[in-house]
Structure formats: structure tokens, C-alpha cells
Design an enzyme around this catalytic site. Structure first.
Site, mmCIF file in Angstrom:
data_model
loop_
_atom_site.group_PDB
_atom_site.id
_atom_site.type_symbol
_atom_site.label_atom_id
_atom_site.label_comp_id
_atom_site.label_asym_id
_atom_site.label_seq_id
_atom_site.Cartn_x
_atom_site.Cartn_y
_atom_site.Cartn_z
ATOM 1 N N THR A 1 -1.246 -7.364 0.443
ATOM 2 C CA THR A 1 -0.832 -6.443 1.295
ATOM 3 C C THR A 1 -0.785 -5.343 1.381
ATOM 4 O O THR A 1 0.455 -4.477 0.497
ATOM 5 C CB THR A 1 0.429 -6.671 2.098
ATOM 6 N N GLU A 2 -1.109 -4.565 1.752
ATOM 7 C CA GLU A 2 -1.429 -3.136 2.446
ATOM 8 C C GLU A 2 -0.052 -2.556 3.621
ATOM 9 O O GLU A 2 -0.295 -2.631 4.316
ATOM 10 C CB GLU A 2 -2.583 -2.130 2.417
ATOM 11 N N THR A 30 -3.864 -19.472 5.185
ATOM 12 C CA THR A 30 -4.941 -19.593 6.080
ATOM 13 C C THR A 30 -5.605 -18.724 7.093
ATOM 14 O O THR A 30 -6.081 -18.588 8.184
ATOM 15 C CB THR A 30 -4.228 -20.138 6.960
ATOM 16 N N GLY A 31 -4.633 -17.625 6.436
ATOM 17 C CA GLY A 31 -5.527 -15.696 6.831
ATOM 18 C C GLY A 31 -7.476 -15.930 6.746
ATOM 19 O O GLY A 31 -7.464 -16.192 6.264
ATOM 20 N N GLU A 90 -7.840 -13.150 4.892
ATOM 21 C CA GLU A 90 -8.212 -12.518 4.020
ATOM 22 C C GLU A 90 -7.444 -13.462 2.441
ATOM 23 O O GLU A 90 -8.353 -13.598 1.956
ATOM 24 C CB GLU A 90 -7.308 -10.954 3.899
ATOM 25 N N LYS A 132 2.241 -24.772 9.562
ATOM 26 C CA LYS A 132 0.325 -24.746 8.648
ATOM 27 C C LYS A 132 0.017 -25.739 7.759
ATOM 28 O O LYS A 132 -0.322 -25.652 7.281
ATOM 29 C CB LYS A 132 -0.829 -23.589 9.001
ATOM 30 N N HIS A 165 -3.124 9.254 1.320
ATOM 31 C CA HIS A 165 -2.814 7.927 0.278
ATOM 32 C C HIS A 165 -1.282 7.954 0.122
ATOM 33 O O HIS A 165 -0.758 9.283 0.398
ATOM 34 C CB HIS A 165 -3.171 8.673 -0.913
ATOM 35 N N GLU A 205 -4.118 9.517 -10.222
ATOM 36 C CA GLU A 205 -4.875 10.205 -9.351
ATOM 37 C C GLU A 205 -3.321 11.339 -9.036
ATOM 38 O O GLU A 205 -2.240 11.502 -9.696
ATOM 39 C CB GLU A 205 -4.513 9.367 -7.453
#
Length: 299
Positions: free
Chosen positions: A98-99, A17-18, A20, A43, A258, A216
Site C-alpha cells: 500500500t502507498e 479480493t481487491g 491489486e 467476504k 516523493h 535517493e
């Protein structure tokens, strides 16, 4: 075949429901993925993009026992709770978009998943895509873009960078090749599924004939790949690009912002990773846009 996801994947979205969560559900459905339920505590009873919303995973599984994967799209403070709810309900594949998840929380999630023999991809994962079969997450962007970048083929793609996942898949496509499965593992310090975890799956996937990897600066996940190659645990062609060579010209102690960019001595430096991987037999690209032609030549 592909790895992790295919036509049989049935998806739950935690946090549907958010903003994103709604976007993720929309783009997955547009691609043809089977998103069968969503969960947002308090919800339940409504729907998003035609997908029923429940208050808990237990409620969702009661009506949709076919659920075999979940996408977690909740604020960082709630990520651990969402993951543990999925673990308690034995969802086989947990993908976390999620970050900013605290390192301690990520470590506890990874430990719990391993203990329960569940697959965890993330945190900070842009998603997983098996072209023509299923998309889990937002990898690929909008449908008109995703169809130009991705097509079924025999090259696996693993990227630590979410932003470079599409670009890495694109250079493979430009070389006239297609993809078996593309995985954005996330670039955090603690990663649920590492390069070696996924290479093991690709090694046993008949559809995958070779793999392209985007790494990286920082961390030791690429070092683990070199050791895996030396031990012949992965035997298919592997083309690699390591980003961040610029960092070696900068004063030590500078933060690059990072989560996974930790360097200690030479360990974590791109040049160190490249040396180890090359000596182990990986095909190293000096420029990112060379990856497609390198893996094409190897195949």
C-alpha cells in the site's frame, strides 16, 4: 539461504479480493510462491485464484497455522488496521504494498512491530524476491519478464525506489551475476526495514557475497549505512548508486513529489550521501548502469 523469504514461506494476502490484491496473488502463485490464504472482512467463504478467502486472520490461521508472512494490499485508510491485525496475530513477516499511508500510521505500525519483534517491510514496498525460492509482492512483474531479470546468485539488492528495483536487479544480471534476495523497501519518510536493517541480515547470510544498493535524495537512511560501514557492522562489498543529483541544481524549497525526499541543509543531498558512503568504504557508481560491473569487480 537468502534472507526474509525462501521455500518455507507461506503467504497470507490481506485485501486479496481487491483488484491489486487479486493481481498480487496471481503473480505470486505463477512464480511458485505458496499463497495459502487471503483475508477480506465480510467476504469470507469464497476464493481467489484457488486461494480460500477468510473474514479475519484469526480464521485463516485456524485452518492454516503454517502462515508465516502476509502481504498487505488494502487502501491507505485501512492499512494501519490491517497491519495491527497481523501484529496481534504475530505474523513474523509483514510486507506492505500500500502507498500513501499517513506518516503517523506508518510510525505506529513500525513501533508496534519492533515492540513485538516482528519484521515489517514497507509501506510502498514493491515486494521481496528470492529467485527460484519465493516472491512476496509484485516485484518482477509478469512471469515472462521476471525470469529474464532474476536468477539465483550471490548478490543482494536493496532499493528505495519501487520502480528501480527491477532495473537494479537487471544491471546485476547483465554483469553475469545472480541474486540472493532483492528487497524493495519503499521510499516513504518512515520505513519499516531500513538499508541498515537489511544489510545486517545480508551480513549473516552465507549465500550473499556482496550487496548492491539503490538510494535517493532525501532522508538519512544512507547516512546510517555510512556509519554502519565505519563501525565494520557490514563487511562485504557494497556498491551504491544515489539518484537525484539534478535536485542540487534546482532552487531550494521545491517539492519533488516523493514522500521520502526531505532535505535539510546538506543532509539528504545526494552529494552529501555519496561523500559519506565513499569515505566509509562503499563503492560508488556515478551511473546506475555501472552497478553490476562494480560489484562484479569487487567479488
Amino acid at each position: 539461504m537468502a534472507i526474509l523469504i525462501d521455500e518455507k514461506t507461506r503467504i497470507l494476502v490481506q485485501g486479496i479480493t481487491g483488484k491489486e490484491g487479486q493481481r498480487a496473488a496471481k503473480v505470486m502463485l505463477e512464480y511458485g510462491s505458496k499463497v495459502v490464504a487471503g483475508v477480506t472482512p465480510g467476504k469470507g467463504g469464497g476464493s481467489i485464484e484457488g486461494v480460500p478467502v477468510f473474514n479475519s486472520i484469526k480464521e485463516a490461521l485456524h485452518l492454516h497455522p503454517e502462515i508465516n508472512s502476509t502481504l498487505i494490499v488494502v487502501p491507505p485508510a485501512f492499512a494501519k488496521g490491517a497491519a495491527f491485525e497481523a501484529i496481534e496475530n504475530k505474523i513474523p513477516l509483514i510486507n506492505m504494498l500500500t502507498e500513501g499511508v499517513p506518516v503517523k500510521d506508518a510510525a505506529e505500525i513500525v513501533h508496534a512491530c519492533k515492540k513485538s519483534h516482528l519484521r515489517f517491510v514497507g509501506p510502498s514496498s514493491i515486494g521481496i524476491l528470492s529467485p527460484g525460492k519465493c516472491r512476496l509482492g509484485v516485484v518482477g512483474g509478469e512471469k515472462e519478464v521476471i525470469d529474464k531479470i532474476y536468477k539465483q546468485g550471490n548478490v543482494g539488492v536493496i532499493s528505495k525506489s519501487g520502480g528501480m528495483t527491477n532495473e537494479t536487479a537487471w544491471v546485476v544480471r547483465q554483469a553475469g551475476l545472480g541474486h540472493s534476495t532483492v528487497v524493495g523497501i519503499g521510499g516513504d519518510i518512515i520505513t519499516g526495514s531500513s538499508f541498515t536493517d537489511l544489510l545486517e541480515l545480508f551480513e549473516h547470510d552465507p549465500q550473499t557475497k556482496g550487496v548492491v544498493m539503490f538510494g535517493e535524495l532525501g532522508g538519512t537512511y544512507e547516512d546510517q549505512v555510512a556509519e554502519m560501514l565505519k563501525r565494520k557492522k557490514f563487511t562485504k562489498p557494497l556498491a551504491v548508486f544515489i539518484a537525484g543529483m539534478f535536485a542540487e541544481k534546482m532552487p531550494q524549497g521545491i517539492s519533488f513529489g516523493h514522500a521520502g525526499a526531505l532535505i535539510e541543509g546538506s543532509r539528504g543531498l545526494p552529494s552529501h550521501k555519496i561523500k559519506m558512503l565513499r569515505e566509509a568504504g562503499a563503492l560508488i557508481a556515478s551511473r546506475h548502469d555501472e552497478l553490476g560491473e562494480i560489484i562484479k569487480g569487487a567479488l
